[in-house]
Design an enzyme around this catalytic site. Structure first.
Site, mmCIF file in Angstrom:
data_model
loop_
_atom_site.group_PDB
_atom_site.id
_atom_site.type_symbol
_atom_site.label_atom_id
_atom_site.label_comp_id
_atom_site.label_asym_id
_atom_site.label_seq_id
_atom_site.Cartn_x
_atom_site.Cartn_y
_atom_site.Cartn_z
ATOM 1 N N ASP A 192 8.234 3.667 -0.883
ATOM 2 C CA ASP A 192 9.534 2.519 -0.433
ATOM 3 C C ASP A 192 10.107 3.215 0.822
ATOM 4 O O ASP A 192 10.042 2.336 2.054
ATOM 5 C CB ASP A 192 10.308 2.267 -1.437
ATOM 6 N N ASP A 239 -3.395 0.296 -0.476
ATOM 7 C CA ASP A 239 -4.070 -1.103 -0.027
ATOM 8 C C ASP A 239 -2.609 -1.815 0.644
ATOM 9 O O ASP A 239 -2.890 -2.360 1.797
ATOM 10 C CB ASP A 239 -4.016 -1.898 -1.485
ATOM 11 N N TYR A 260 -5.676 -0.405 -10.166
ATOM 12 C CA TYR A 260 -7.138 -1.259 -9.842
ATOM 13 C C TYR A 260 -8.208 -0.824 -10.753
ATOM 14 O O TYR A 260 -9.460 -1.230 -10.825
ATOM 15 C CB TYR A 260 -7.609 -1.034 -8.339
ATOM 16 N N LYS A 314 5.499 7.685 -5.773
ATOM 17 C CA LYS A 314 6.667 7.256 -6.206
ATOM 18 C C LYS A 314 6.796 8.142 -7.574
ATOM 19 O O LYS A 314 7.101 7.611 -8.618
ATOM 20 C CB LYS A 314 6.425 5.680 -6.641
#
Ligand code: NAI
Length: 331
Positions: A203, A227, A123, A170
């Site tokens: 995930d 988000d 972002y 991740k």
């Protein structure tokens, strides 16, 4: 008396903001509102969607309640929400996800706190085209911002009697960027042995949250995962219509709903004001008006339990105004 900037926002924003301001007034909130315009109304006047003078006003008051602002998809101006968070250095996005009495939900007894880093990651807005066939966005993760959000998460955990902080990442794939985020959170976690620390790959977390959300407590995440995961958590407890958030910096805090301007519902008067109302409750708690905050929550919970004038997204036949009136009637 606290002073706060009020941005009614775009789409359903003005409808839900009016309801919330009336409820707070009725509850006896000591807030003097200073209305400011941002978003589409500014664009129509050829101005920036988050004008400098609005940012200066929020910064001077240190407090704001903001309705949702529309951002065009794939083209047009940059998000006024992201610009505000970056310009005011509102580095922590706090998004609680809890069941509400009487609101149907996918899971019961959910009590999650999402702490999302709010200033960098994908972002940061650093992106460019590579000729005509590709585009590149930079995922910026820094040690100071990652340590700062981790500090916020652990301090929040201690102040609110929480037991565990989980770092979400991740880092198996993005070994450098997410690796740095994870390492930074772990470094801060060592200072807080009274809080259990662990980490989870994003995930896997999404799957676990759907199956057993009770395994988690406080989640600390980089901007993008924060988000997405917070919308998932909103879905667990009744949807976007009931999910509040706070954007918090050193001296300034802006409270808003998690949801956006829902343009297809705008002007119908049926939008659910609960998310913005709960954001206003967070604002009241932030400026230590706990008693008024409690009064608002109690009246809201009673109204929900008695299913009085619920908006259509909660299965009712009421509307924004009648629902707000039902809450005020119980004060
Ligand atoms: P959205 O959150 O505005 O709406 C998605 C769907 O959720 C709606 O179609 C509606 O069915 C439901 N919904 C959301 N809020 C509701 C409410 N209060 N009452 C009843 N139903 C509600 O997401 P969408 O459509 O992706 O975004 C619309 C615009 O909002 C976009 O321009 C987006 O950039 C902006 N946005 C702004 C945010 C902010 O100001 N913080 C946050 C998220 C999106």
């Amino acid at each position: 008396m606290n002073e706060a900037v009020l941005i009614r926002g775009d789409g359903i924003g003005p409808e839900i903001a009016d309801a919330v301001v009336s409820i707070l007034e009725k509850a006896g909130a000591q807030i003097k509102w200073h209305e400011a315009i941002a978003g589409e109304a500014c664009i129509e006047r050829g101005k920036d969607p988050m004008p400098e003078e609005v940012l200066a006003d929020i910064s001077a008051k240190g407090l704001a309640l903001k309705g949702p602002l529309t951002t065009p998809v794939g083209k047009g101006y940059r998000s006024a929400n992201v610009a505000m968070r970056q310009a005011l250095n509102l580095y922590a996005n706090l998004r609680p996800a809890r069941n509400l009495p009487g609101v149907e939900s996918v899971k019961e007894n959910v009590d999650l706190i999402i702490v999302r880093e709010n200033t960098e990651d994908l972002y940061a807005g650093i992106e460019h085209k590579i000729g005509d066939y590709a585009a590149e966005s930079i995922k910026l993760i820094t040690r100071p911002a990652s340590e700062r959000i981790a500090e916020f998460a652990y301090r929040y955990a201690i102040a609110h009697n929480r037991k565990k902080v989980s770092a979400v990442h991740k880092a198996n794939i993005m070994k450098l960027s997410d690796g740095l985020f994870l390492e930074s959170v772990q470094n801060i976690g060592v200072k807080y042995p009274q809080i259990e620390s662990d980490d989870v790959i994003v995930d896997n977390l999404c799957m676990q949250l759907v199956i057993k959300p009770h395994a988690y407590d406080v989640l600390v995440l980089p901007n993008l995962y924060g988000d997405i995961v917070s919308d998932l958590c909103a879905g667990l407890v009744g949807g976007l219509g009931v999910a509040p958030s706070g954007n918090i910096g050193e001296n300034t805090a802006v409270f808003e709903a998690v949801h956006g301007s829902a343009p297809k519902h705008a002007g119908k008067g049926t939008a659910n004001p609960i998310a913005l109302l709960l954001a206003a409750v967070m604002l009241l708690e932030h400026c230590e008006q706990q008693e008024v905050a409690g009064k608002v929550k109690q009246s809201l919970y009673q109204t929900l339990q008695e299913k009085d004038s619920l908006t259509p997204d909660l299965g009712g036949q009421g509307n924004t105004k009648t629902f707000a009136q039902a809450i005020m009637h119980r004060m």
